[in-house]
Write an enzyme that holds these catalytic residues in place. Structure first.
Site, PDB file in Angstrom:
ATOM      1  N   GLN A  32       0.836  -1.209   0.000  1.00 25.56           N
ATOM      2  CA  GLN A  32       0.000   0.000   0.000  1.00 25.56           C
ATOM      3  C   GLN A  32       0.866   1.253   0.000  1.00 25.56           C
ATOM      4  OE1 GLN A  32      -2.294   1.652   3.505  1.00 25.56           O
ATOM      5  NE2 GLN A  32      -3.989   0.751   2.380  1.00 25.56           N
ATOM      6  N   CYS A  61      -6.798   7.745   3.841  1.00 23.90           N
ATOM      7  CA  CYS A  61      -6.120   8.083   5.099  1.00 23.90           C
ATOM      8  C   CYS A  61      -6.470   9.509   5.505  1.00 23.90           C
ATOM      9  CB  CYS A  61      -4.604   7.925   4.945  1.00 23.90           C
ATOM     10  SG  CYS A  61      -3.674   8.373   6.420  1.00 23.90           S
ATOM     11  N   LYS A 100      -8.337   2.000  -1.303  1.00 28.81           N
ATOM     12  CA  LYS A 100      -9.073   2.045  -0.039  1.00 28.81           C
ATOM     13  C   LYS A 100      -9.578   3.468   0.133  1.00 28.81           C
ATOM     14  CE  LYS A 100      -8.601   1.288   4.940  1.00 28.81           C
ATOM     15  NZ  LYS A 100      -8.641   2.607   5.547  1.00 28.81           N
ATOM     16  N   GLY A 165     -13.403  -1.379   8.923  1.00 25.81           N
ATOM     17  CA  GLY A 165     -13.987  -0.947  10.187  1.00 25.81           C
ATOM     18  C   GLY A 165     -14.358  -2.101  11.087  1.00 25.81           C
ATOM     19  N   ALA A 187      -8.127  -3.267  10.593  1.00 24.91           N
ATOM     20  CA  ALA A 187      -6.836  -2.582  10.685  1.00 24.91           C
ATOM     21  C   ALA A 187      -6.498  -2.298  12.144  1.00 24.91           C
ATOM     22  CB  ALA A 187      -6.875  -1.285   9.874  1.00 24.91           C
ATOM     23  N   GLU A 188      -7.087  -1.237  12.693  1.00 26.62           N
ATOM     24  CA  GLU A 188      -6.743  -0.833  14.051  1.00 26.62           C
ATOM     25  C   GLU A 188      -7.165  -1.858  15.092  1.00 26.62           C
ATOM     26  OE1 GLU A 188      -7.837   2.861  17.031  1.00 26.62           O
ATOM     27  OE2 GLU A 188      -7.654   3.228  14.886  1.00 26.62           O
TER      28      GLU A 188
END
Length: 411
Positions: A32, A61, A100, A165, A187-188
């Site tokens: 990415q 982002c 994304k 998400g 992700a997070e």
């Protein structure tokens, strides 16, 4: 996410990210990049494409670094550059190109945005159901709030779509069932716990027996006495004993709440789950009845309390003062408002002074700018130099001509 410009220019940056060993279970592997220039993005992607299975452009982002660099979600209103990036990458790369994205407040605009990317050559789309303004505590934690968007977005596209998400295992099942997405992305959430990838939601103490570390976060917010004892534990046996005590307390709590529903979309706190950021009005203010911790300190002391950072500065310099009325006042530059130079002949700051002095070929000794003096010296030096004359071309019949030189050389 790699920075395309830095990746192209820095061989060490390339080495750090391309020389990593990748196990077969990590495939397919996506590289990415963030970028705002088509040529730079494609150069970076060409360097990386032999090490991965696809290249991802991230115009989703919303961090401050993306705003400063003018990339990520801060490009989503500029469709022409994004379209050129995808078109060129689709033409030049041997691996698929994907994106994304964040969403717009208007659903129809998000649909047109996704269709533009697909038409340019995007072959897979990951959608995070939040706008670029929704960051930090406002970031969407689960896909439930984006179902109305998904109902219009998915049928309008032919390419595969992933829903971002995802936080917990229940989100995965609910997202695929309710949205029709072909896959999900986390992700997070998995930075705190990767357990959902095992397809289960185990009790905390089962994993704590294997690695007694970050998984106690939620439970220790309640059992704070154990948290203090854990901080003082110096041996593995002591930590293991605390783990058993934590297990017993949680099991008692489970027996009391048997059959009850979780207080929110996240499971009970003894289940492995990600860290959830507190909202902007939660935390210490909530516990203090709406008053911040700093306001309480001022109330207790009766005077303004210095922050920890200012206290450290005062320790290094006891004479330092933070009283605004005692700070020196600086005259401002007439053009930009920055402090002007005290000895500037134009009464400007250095930047504005330099531009004006260069334009007018003037000097400002106060800022050390000597455009006029340097020009005069340059002209004076040129005046003392003899004029250069054109060299005379020698003919074959004149002394020193080519024929005579060759004859003498042969003789």
């Amino acid at each position: 996410m790699l920075h395309a410009q830095g990746f192209v220019c820095d061989a060490n940056y390339q080495e750090e990210n391309l020389s990593c060993e990748v196990c077969p279970e990590d495939r397919p592997l996506i590289g990415q990049f963030c970028a705002n220039d088509p040529e730079v993005f494609v150069q970076a992607a060409l360097l990386a494409q032999n090490y991965c299975d696809a290249i991802d452009l991230n115009p989703g982002c919303a961090q401050m670094t993306a705003k400063r660099g003018h990339h990520g979600a801060f490009l989503q209103d500029e469709w022409n550059p994004l379209q050129r990036i995808i078109l060129l990458a689709h033409k030049k790369l041997s691996v698929p190109i994907m994106c994304k994205i964040c969403v717009f407040p208007e659903i129809d605009k998000t649909v047109r945005y996704a269709q533009m990317l697909e038409k340019a050559g995007c072959q897979l789309l990951t959608v995070h159901g939040c706008t670029k303004e929704q960051k930090g505590p406002g970031r969407v934690q689960c896909p439930g709030s984006t179902l109305s968007l998904c109902g219009k977005l998915w049928p309008s596209l032919c390419l595969p779509i992933l829903q971002d998400g995802i936080q917990i295992l229940q989100d995965v099942e609910r997202c695929i069932q309710d949205t029709g997405a072909q896959g999900v992305m986390s992700a997070e959430g998995n930075l705190h716990s990767s357990v959902p990838f095992e397809g289960r939601s185990p009790a905390v103490w089962k994993l704590a027996d294997e690695y007694l570390d970050i998984l106690w976060h939620h439970t220790l917010q309640v059992h704070q006495q154990l948290r203090e004892e854990l901080a003082k534990a110096k041996t593995l046996e002591g930590i293991a004993a605390l783990s058993q005590e934590l297990k017993m307390r949680c099991q008692k709590e489970i027996s009391r709440q048997e059959g009850a529903k979780p207080p929110s979309h996240l499971p009970f706190r003894w289940i492995c789950q990600p860290y959830v950021r507190p909202g902007p009005r939660e935390g210490s203010k909530e516990k203090a009845g709406g008053r911040s911790k700093r306001a309480l300190e001022v109330e207790e002391c009766g005077t303004e309390v210095l922050s920890k950072n200012k206290q450290k500065q005062q320790l290094r310099n006891p004479h330092k003062t933070f009283d605004p009325s005692l700070k020196p006042k600086y005259a401002k530059c007439d053009q930009c408002g920055n402090p002007k130079g005290n000895r500037c002949v134009f009464s400007l700051c250095r930047g504005c002074c330099k531009r004006r002095a260069a334009k007018e070929t003037a000097d400002c000794p106060g800022h050390g700018l000597l455009f006029k003096i340097k020009l005069e010296k340059s002209l004076a030096w040129k005046g003392t130099q003899p004029e250069l004359q054109e060299p005379q071309t020698a003919t074959p019949h004149t002394p020193g001509g080519f024929s005579e030189v060759m004859s003498s050389a042969l003789a």
